[in-house]
Write an enzyme that holds these catalytic residues in place. Structure first.
Site, PDB file in Angstrom:
ATOM      1  N   ASN A   1     -10.493  -3.391  -5.496  1.00  0.00           N
ATOM      2  CA  ASN A   1      -9.805  -2.450  -6.406  1.00  0.00           C
ATOM      3  C   ASN A   1     -10.526  -2.291  -7.752  1.00  0.00           C
ATOM      4  O   ASN A   1     -10.302  -1.314  -8.464  1.00  0.00           O
ATOM      5  CB  ASN A   1      -8.354  -2.886  -6.674  1.00  0.00           C
ATOM      6  CG  ASN A   1      -7.407  -2.627  -5.518  1.00  0.00           C
ATOM      7  OD1 ASN A   1      -6.387  -3.293  -5.382  1.00  0.00           O
ATOM      8  ND2 ASN A   1      -7.706  -1.640  -4.670  1.00  0.00           N
TER       9      ASN A   1
ATOM     10  N   ASP B   1       0.829  -1.206   0.000  1.00  0.00           N
ATOM     11  CA  ASP B   1       0.000   0.000   0.000  1.00  0.00           C
ATOM     12  C   ASP B   1       0.861   1.252   0.000  1.00  0.00           C
ATOM     13  O   ASP B   1       1.976   1.247   0.529  1.00  0.00           O
ATOM     14  CB  ASP B   1      -0.903  -0.026   1.244  1.00  0.00           C
ATOM     15  CG  ASP B   1      -2.136   0.829   1.047  1.00  0.00           C
ATOM     16  OD1 ASP B   1      -2.355   1.330  -0.078  1.00  0.00           O
ATOM     17  OD2 ASP B   1      -2.882   1.007   2.026  1.00  0.00           O
TER      18      ASP B   1
END
Ligand code: IPE
Ligand code: MG
Length: 236
Positions: free
Chosen positions: A50, A2
């Site tokens: 996502n 991330d």
């Protein structure tokens, strides 16, 4: 992995350049894991959630993935790394599927390390998919409900051969699991670092492994019992 977007934004760059920098980190960390003898590395490269990102970012990520897979084969060969993927792979664009299939087939015999890309992956989705497979066995009369146990559920996950992870590294300081390997991480050690993924280095990988080496993994038992060599509980 991330923090790619924040890394780019901090430099006033488009997000995709953060993802590109993140791909360079992947190369470094895969190599680092190989060097220290890690037998399995799983990278959360694209989550089920996502898919909700703006379509341009999704498209660019898929293009980057194709580029990464195309360019990586020689390195995977040189290091004897086997590539595999887990997730709802049927949702990936055909070009990604093609490259994945090609690289997975070409590396299938490699034994030094297993590199797994979690793609279009969600832990809850994996459990839903496993439940569907198990339910059809019951429906077909090939399995009785009382035969369902931890081992059977584990056997119906996407990659039943892959061992549960020992250490989970989360970059960019977020203290959440974000739907990653929910079943497999029940006793996994967590290492959270504020470092954004593009800035994560081999050096910090070693720090994470060192931190892991100082943890005492009790698996619900007591420290004293473990010192006396009592085995960890078995799956039911
Ligand atoms: C992680 O970086 C990479 C992928 C999800 C593909 P992010 O894109 O989530 O980066 P931040 O959270 O915006 O910084
Ligand atoms: Mg993020």
């Amino acid at each position: 992995m991330d923090g790619n977007g924040r890394w780019a934004t901090a430099r006033e760059l488009p997000r995709i350049l953060g993802h590109r920098a993140g791909a360079a980190t992947v190369r470094q960390i895969v190599e680092g894991c190989c060097e220290i003898g890690i037998s399995a590395l799983t990278l959360y490269a694209f989550s089920w959630e996502n898919w909700h990102r703006p379509s341009q970012e999704v498209r660019e990520l898929m293009e980057l993935l194709v580029e990464f897979l195309t360019g990586e084969l020689d390195r995977l060969r040189a290091n004897q790394i086997r590539l595999q993927a887990m997730g709802r792979l049927d949702h990936l664009p055909p070009e990604v599927r093609e490259q994945l299939d090609r690289v997975m087939a070409a590396t299938a015999s490699h034994r030094r390390m297993i590199l797994t890309l979690a793609l279009s992956y969600g832990g809850r989705q994996e459990l839903v998919d496993a439940t569907r497979k198990i339910a059809s066995l019951v429906q077909a009369g090939r399995l009785r409900p009382e035969q369902i146990n931890e081992g059977l559920i584990a056997q119906h996950l996407y990659l039943p051969e892959l061992p549960d992870p020992d250490l989970l590294i989360r970059t960019s300081g977020e203290q959440r699991l974000s739907n990653f390997l929910l079943w497999q991480i029940s006793y996994c050690e967590l290492y959270v670092t504020p470092t954004l993924w593009p800035d994560f280095t081999k050096q910090e990988l070693l720090e994470a492994v060192r931190a892991y080496q100082h943890r005492e993994r009790r698996f619900g038992n007591t420290s004293a019992a473990l010192t006396n060599g009592q085995p960890r509980p078995t799956a039911e």
